[in-house]
Motif scaffolding. Structure first.
Motif, PDB file in Angstrom:
ATOM      1  N   MET A 668       0.828  -1.202   0.000  1.00  0.00           N
ATOM      2  CA  MET A 668       0.000   0.000   0.000  1.00  0.00           C
ATOM      3  C   MET A 668       0.865   1.257   0.000  1.00  0.00           C
ATOM      4  O   MET A 668       0.533   2.252  -0.637  1.00  0.00           O
ATOM      5  N   TYR A 669       1.994   1.221   0.727  1.00  0.00           N
ATOM      6  CA  TYR A 669       2.866   2.392   0.825  1.00  0.00           C
ATOM      7  C   TYR A 669       4.213   2.013   0.215  1.00  0.00           C
ATOM      8  O   TYR A 669       5.131   1.569   0.914  1.00  0.00           O
ATOM      9  N   MET A 670       4.310   2.181  -1.090  1.00  0.00           N
ATOM     10  CA  MET A 670       5.477   1.692  -1.826  1.00  0.00           C
ATOM     11  C   MET A 670       6.761   2.410  -1.409  1.00  0.00           C
ATOM     12  O   MET A 670       7.803   1.788  -1.220  1.00  0.00           O
ATOM     13  N   ASP A 671       6.708   3.732  -1.263  1.00  0.00           N
ATOM     14  CA  ASP A 671       7.922   4.476  -0.909  1.00  0.00           C
ATOM     15  C   ASP A 671       8.467   4.043   0.448  1.00  0.00           C
ATOM     16  O   ASP A 671       9.671   3.834   0.618  1.00  0.00           O
ATOM     17  N   ARG A 672       7.553   3.939   1.402  1.00  0.00           N
ATOM     18  CA  ARG A 672       7.984   3.492   2.723  1.00  0.00           C
ATOM     19  C   ARG A 672       8.542   2.075   2.668  1.00  0.00           C
ATOM     20  O   ARG A 672       9.529   1.746   3.335  1.00  0.00           O
ATOM     21  N   MET A 673       7.928   1.236   1.852  1.00  0.00           N
ATOM     22  CA  MET A 673       8.389  -0.148   1.750  1.00  0.00           C
ATOM     23  C   MET A 673       9.796  -0.210   1.162  1.00  0.00           C
ATOM     24  O   MET A 673      10.645  -0.982   1.634  1.00  0.00           O
ATOM     25  N   VAL A 674      10.084   0.612   0.159  1.00  0.00           N
ATOM     26  CA  VAL A 674      11.422   0.617  -0.436  1.00  0.00           C
ATOM     27  C   VAL A 674      12.467   1.027   0.611  1.00  0.00           C
ATOM     28  O   VAL A 674      13.532   0.420   0.742  1.00  0.00           O
ATOM     29  N   LEU A 675      12.171   2.093   1.369  1.00  0.00           N
ATOM     30  CA  LEU A 675      13.099   2.539   2.407  1.00  0.00           C
ATOM     31  C   LEU A 675      13.331   1.452   3.440  1.00  0.00           C
ATOM     32  O   LEU A 675      14.477   1.168   3.821  1.00  0.00           O
ATOM     33  N   LEU A 676      12.259   0.820   3.902  1.00  0.00           N
ATOM     34  CA  LEU A 676      12.392  -0.157   4.981  1.00  0.00           C
ATOM     35  C   LEU A 676      13.077  -1.434   4.505  1.00  0.00           C
ATOM     36  O   LEU A 676      13.840  -2.043   5.264  1.00  0.00           O
ATOM     37  N   VAL A 677      12.824  -1.835   3.265  1.00  0.00           N
ATOM     38  CA  VAL A 677      13.524  -3.008   2.737  1.00  0.00           C
ATOM     39  C   VAL A 677      15.023  -2.729   2.649  1.00  0.00           C
ATOM     40  O   VAL A 677      15.854  -3.552   3.063  1.00  0.00           O
ATOM     41  N   ALA A 678      15.383  -1.537   2.120  1.00  0.00           N
ATOM     42  CA  ALA A 678      16.802  -1.190   2.039  1.00  0.00           C
ATOM     43  C   ALA A 678      17.420  -1.089   3.427  1.00  0.00           C
ATOM     44  O   ALA A 678      18.541  -1.567   3.664  1.00  0.00           O
ATOM     45  N   GLY A 679      16.697  -0.482   4.365  1.00  0.00           N
ATOM     46  CA  GLY A 679      17.221  -0.368   5.719  1.00  0.00           C
ATOM     47  C   GLY A 679      17.429  -1.713   6.379  1.00  0.00           C
ATOM     48  O   GLY A 679      18.447  -1.938   7.050  1.00  0.00           O
ATOM     49  N   LEU A 681      17.982  -4.584   4.846  1.00  0.00           N
ATOM     50  CA  LEU A 681      19.110  -5.258   4.206  1.00  0.00           C
ATOM     51  C   LEU A 681      20.435  -4.747   4.762  1.00  0.00           C
ATOM     52  O   LEU A 681      21.359  -5.533   5.020  1.00  0.00           O
ATOM     53  N   VAL A 682      20.516  -3.431   4.964  1.00  0.00           N
ATOM     54  CA  VAL A 682      21.744  -2.864   5.538  1.00  0.00           C
ATOM     55  C   VAL A 682      21.971  -3.397   6.950  1.00  0.00           C
ATOM     56  O   VAL A 682      23.083  -3.822   7.312  1.00  0.00           O
ATOM     57  N   ILE A 707      25.423   5.397  11.932  1.00  0.00           N
ATOM     58  CA  ILE A 707      25.744   6.354  10.876  1.00  0.00           C
ATOM     59  C   ILE A 707      25.189   5.887   9.534  1.00  0.00           C
ATOM     60  O   ILE A 707      24.636   6.690   8.762  1.00  0.00           O
ATOM     61  N   CYS A 708      25.306   4.596   9.242  1.00  0.00           N
ATOM     62  CA  CYS A 708      24.786   4.091   7.968  1.00  0.00           C
ATOM     63  C   CYS A 708      23.270   4.242   7.896  1.00  0.00           C
ATOM     64  O   CYS A 708      22.722   4.600   6.847  1.00  0.00           O
ATOM     65  N   ASN A 709      22.575   3.988   8.987  1.00  0.00           N
ATOM     66  CA  ASN A 709      21.127   4.169   8.994  1.00  0.00           C
ATOM     67  C   ASN A 709      20.744   5.635   8.819  1.00  0.00           C
ATOM     68  O   ASN A 709      19.778   5.963   8.109  1.00  0.00           O
TER      69      ASN A 709
END
Length: 816
Positions: A668-679, A681-682, A707-709
């Motif tokens: 439903m919230y694609m932008d938030r999902m992209v950020l959280l998936v990348a976060g 993975l890091v 710092i990376c987050n």
């Protein structure tokens, strides 16, 4: 009475004298000469005494060195050597025994010692000296020995002149140095081409006897362990005679320098006979920096950061002139009433599809802002209110305007949806960050200051320079501080933190004036202004400088968390500030945020203490890290409406099963999902890296996670801002570029490792390098300067990033 004859009386007296113990006849010393090898044998019934005569002149210091050797390996009957001088006695045995780790013993059959020199007074004239060397043994059979006595050449070290020599565990060396008249401080630099054997460099006052053996070298003076290089700064005021001995001792084992037990030969009696352990050394004594360099360095530090104050003042003056011109232009321009109307009408929010939601009305009786339907405001394209109201104009579901669960789960969210609470209540909520961090800083800093003062006192009293991990080639003392330059370079954090507080205070005052004037742009436009987190960031930057200075008073592995604790808090506060910009109503409270920081600092301490190659600790920490990332991601994705408790993972699993597996629906919230998936993975990559490699520097590893987050979230924020057709004004754009450049330069100097408490003190000194700036600051000091400037620019980025939205209605500012 019968008187015995005289002959009988004499016989009785002779018998009684025979029963009394006889005094051994005095051993006549044999005259001996320097630089001549004497060989002989001693036993229970035979000993040997040598006498060496020489004369000393005023102003001339003569040292005598005694070399002895014995082939006997019988530790029960060693050969004893006793050297008698005018004011002292020195004795040792051969084989000479040293004790190492786990009571391991090392025996040496060759011994060489330098006798303590005596210098005649200027008014006494030449002084005749006699040295007696007594060789004895309690062995029943004769034991052979060798004796060689020489006068030491080049016993006095000269300034700026390198001197080479060789030493071993049983043949230590020491030399004399006298301060020149125009030199108040010197640096003793010692280098060796080989890492092992491990050695100790000691500086001792002119006192006899000289402590030049492995078991007593630490009893007096200042000392360092050494592999390839060492450096000790000595000040003239610390020695009343303006002279001192430089002592070099080779240790029988290398474990103190990070090495293993040396190769040895072991006999049947569990005694260890060492192979050759000699070390070639070069010592150079150079003058230290004069007082004028201290003054120049302090002026440079103050003026460098004073330029930031001047720059901020110039920008403030420019803004003031621009505002005055704007006010003058508005004063003389015709007033069409548009500003008054904009201030009086409510804001109507609309989705991209044209539906209306999120309007706010200041007339709410609850003291906050209340969502209103479109008919309460002006219709687009009309100048007057409509007198016709249709049923379709009313929302048949009134809870949609008040239920936050409904509002926060809409497909498109705007800032007006998440800034519904009373502004005064929210501002007080964020001011708690400021007051709490002051309390934390006071209670955290006081014991830290007390502890580092104790550390410095221990170093000064014991002379053990292995306690603190300085860059000894660029450690300039001042007062009780051993490395004043490392402390001085942290002033940038304090000065720039205070400047940031002044800038925030200036903005806060202007904001209050506009709020009191009921300015529409302040009340209903732009990002809601709450300055509590900014004040907390300024205090955190100042405390980072204070605690970093405390850490560098005596840097070591047990107090490294002092240098990083407020770095965790700075990174966390920056992320909270970024999140607060678009989510002012649902950001974390100060109590939960600081409680989380406390947990992080506890983990940092546990990691320093237990994290070294402890598989269980890393496994537990990695699990906590992964689950914390998932829980926080769920909270962010559902805008705080996904309750965090023991059932959060079960509910998350049900949502994943329903949306991703059962229905395979698009998030439903694609932008938030992209950020959280990348976060995630890091963070999972960090967890796997820590579990596999288990880095020894756990505090830096944990700081790298923060710092990376932060960088990931900041990059996401800027990208989404540009995607939403928002602008970057010149000032935030300049701050972003300056931040990137200064951080890049700062990290370059940060990775120039000049010391490392992960290793032994001797190994750490192998990384030491000379000063790089003004002959006073090293690479790490430059890191302090640049990191302070980089953090200041980073804070300015957060402070000015959304200044372009000050004229944009909140129902048109997207949430991401």
């Amino acid at each position: 009475m019968v008187v015995p004859p005289a002959g009988a009386l004499c016989a009785l007296l002779c018998a009684l004298c025979a029963l009394l113990p006889r005094a051994a006849p005095a051993l006549a010393p044999a005259p001996a000469a320097f630089d001549r090898l004497y060989q002989g044998a001693v036993s229970l019934r035979r000993e040997q005494l040598y006498a060496f005569n020489y004369s000393c002149r005023p102003g001339q210091v003569d040292a005598v060195r005694v070399y002895v050797k014995s082939d006997s390996e019988d530790l029960q009957y060693p050969v004893l050597f006793v050297v008698r001088q005018q004011k002292g006695v020195l004795s040792w045995q051969v084989p000479l025994i040293f004790r190492g780790l786990y009571q391991r013993t090392y025996n040496y059959q060759e011994v060489s010692r330098t006798l303590c020199p005596t210098e005649p007074a200027p008014d006494t004239g030449p002084l005749e000296q006699v040295i007696f060397v007594d060789v004895a043994s309690m062995a029943p059979s004769p034991i052979k020995y060798e004796l060689l006595v020489t006068r030491v050449k080049n016993f006095q070290l000269m300034t700026d002149k390198a001197f080479n020599f060789t030493a071993s565990p049983s043949q230590p060396q020491y030399f004399l140095y006298k301060f020149p008249q125009d030199v108040d401080s010197v640096i003793i630099k010692v280098v060796s081409e080989t890492i092992y054997p491990c050695s100790v460099v000691s500086v001792q006052d002119i006192v006899c006897p000289v402590y030049d053996l492995d078991h007593n070298v630490e009893f007096n003076g200042v000392y360092q362990s050494m592999t390839k290089q060492a450096a000790i700064t000595i000040q003239k005021k610390d020695f009343t005679g303006e002279q001192f001995f430089v002592v070099f001792v080779i240790k029988p084992e290398d474990y103190a320098c990070g090495g293993s037990v040396p190769s040895t030969i072991q006999d049947k009696g569990n005694h260890t006979w060492n192979l050759q352990r000699t070390k070639h050394l070069q010592v150079t004594i150079v003058p230290s920096i004069p007082e004028s360099v201290y003054v120049q360095a302090m002026l440079f530090s103050f003026l460098s950061f004073l330029s930031f104050y001047m720059g901020a003042l110039m920008v403030a003056c420019m803004h003031y002139v621009r505002a005055r011109r704007k006010m003058s232009a508005e004063r003389y321009s015709p007033d069409d009433g548009s500003r008054t109307m904009a201030a009086s009408r409510p804001i109507t929010a609309g989705t991209p599809e044209g539906s209306s939601y999120g309007a706010i009305d200041e007339s709410s009786s609850s003291g906050g802002r209340q969502m209103s339907s479109p008919e309460h405001g002006l219709r687009r394209g009309s100048d007057t209110d409509s007198s016709v109201e249709e049923e379709s104009d009313f929302d048949t579901m009134p809870e949609i305007e008040s239920d936050k669960n409904v509002i926060r789960t809409k497909m498109f969210l705007y800032l007006s949806d998440l800034s519904r609470k009373d502004r005064r209540i929210v501002s007080k909520k964020y001011k708690i960050y400021f007051w709490n961090i002051i309390t934390i800083a006071v209670f955290y800093a006081l014991p830290v200051v007390q502890l580092v003062i104790t550390y410095q006192t221990v170093v000064n009293v014991t002379g053990n320079q292995d306690i603190c991990y300085y860059n000894f080639l660029c450690a300039h003392p001042l007062g009780v501080l051993s490395a004043f330059n490392n402390v001085l370079s942290n002033m940038g954090h304090v000065l720039l933190g205070f400047l940031f507080l002044l800038i925030v205070l200036h903005r806060d005052i202007l904001h209050r004036h506009t709020m009191e004037a009921k300015d529409a742009c302040t009340l209903e436009y732009g990002i809601p202004k709450h300055f509590g987190l900014f004040y907390a960031m300024g205090i955190a930057l100042m405390m980072e400088g204070v605690l970093s200075a405390c850490y560098h008073v005596c840097p070591n592995y047990s107090n490294f968390q002092f240098d990083t604790s407020f770095m965790y808090m700075i990174a966390g506060l920056c992320m909270l500030k970024l999140y607060q910009a678009r989510h002012p109503d649902i950001n974390a409270s100060a109590y939960s945020a600081y409680a989380s920081f406390a947990v992080v600092i506890c983990l940092a301490v546990l990691g320093v203490v237990f994290g070294k190659n402890n598989m269980w600790f890393w496994a537990i920490f990695s699990i906590i890290h992964v689950f914390a990332s998932l829980a926080l991601s769920t909270q962010i994705y559902y805008m705080g409406r996904f309750k965090i408790d023991f059932g959060i993972f079960r509910r998350a699993a049900m949502v994943l099963y329903t949306d991703c597996i059962q229905q395979c629906s698009r998030p439903m919230y694609m932008d938030r999902m992209v950020l959280l998936v990348a976060g995630n993975l890091v963070n999972w990559s960090f967890a796997i890296f820590g579990l596999v490699y288990r880095p020894r520097d756990f505090a830096s590893y944990l700081l790298g996670i923060f710092i990376c987050n932060l960088l990931l979230y900041l990059a996401f924020y800027i990208i989404m801002k540009l995607r939403s057709s928002e602008k970057l004004l010149p000032i935030p754009l300049f701050c972003i570029v300056a931040t990137a450049i200064v951080w890049g330069a700062a990290l370059y100097f940060f990775f120039q490792n000049l010391s490392s408490w992960e290793e032994t003190p001797a190994e750490s000194r192998e990384k030491n390098r000379p000063c790089a700036l003004l002959g006073f600051f090293d690479d790490h000091d430059i890191w302090h300067f640049l990191s302070a400037a980089a953090l200041f620019f980073s804070f300015l980025v957060l402070l000015t990033l959304d200044d372009d939205l000050d004229t944009v209605r909140r129902d048109q500012i997207p949430v991401f």
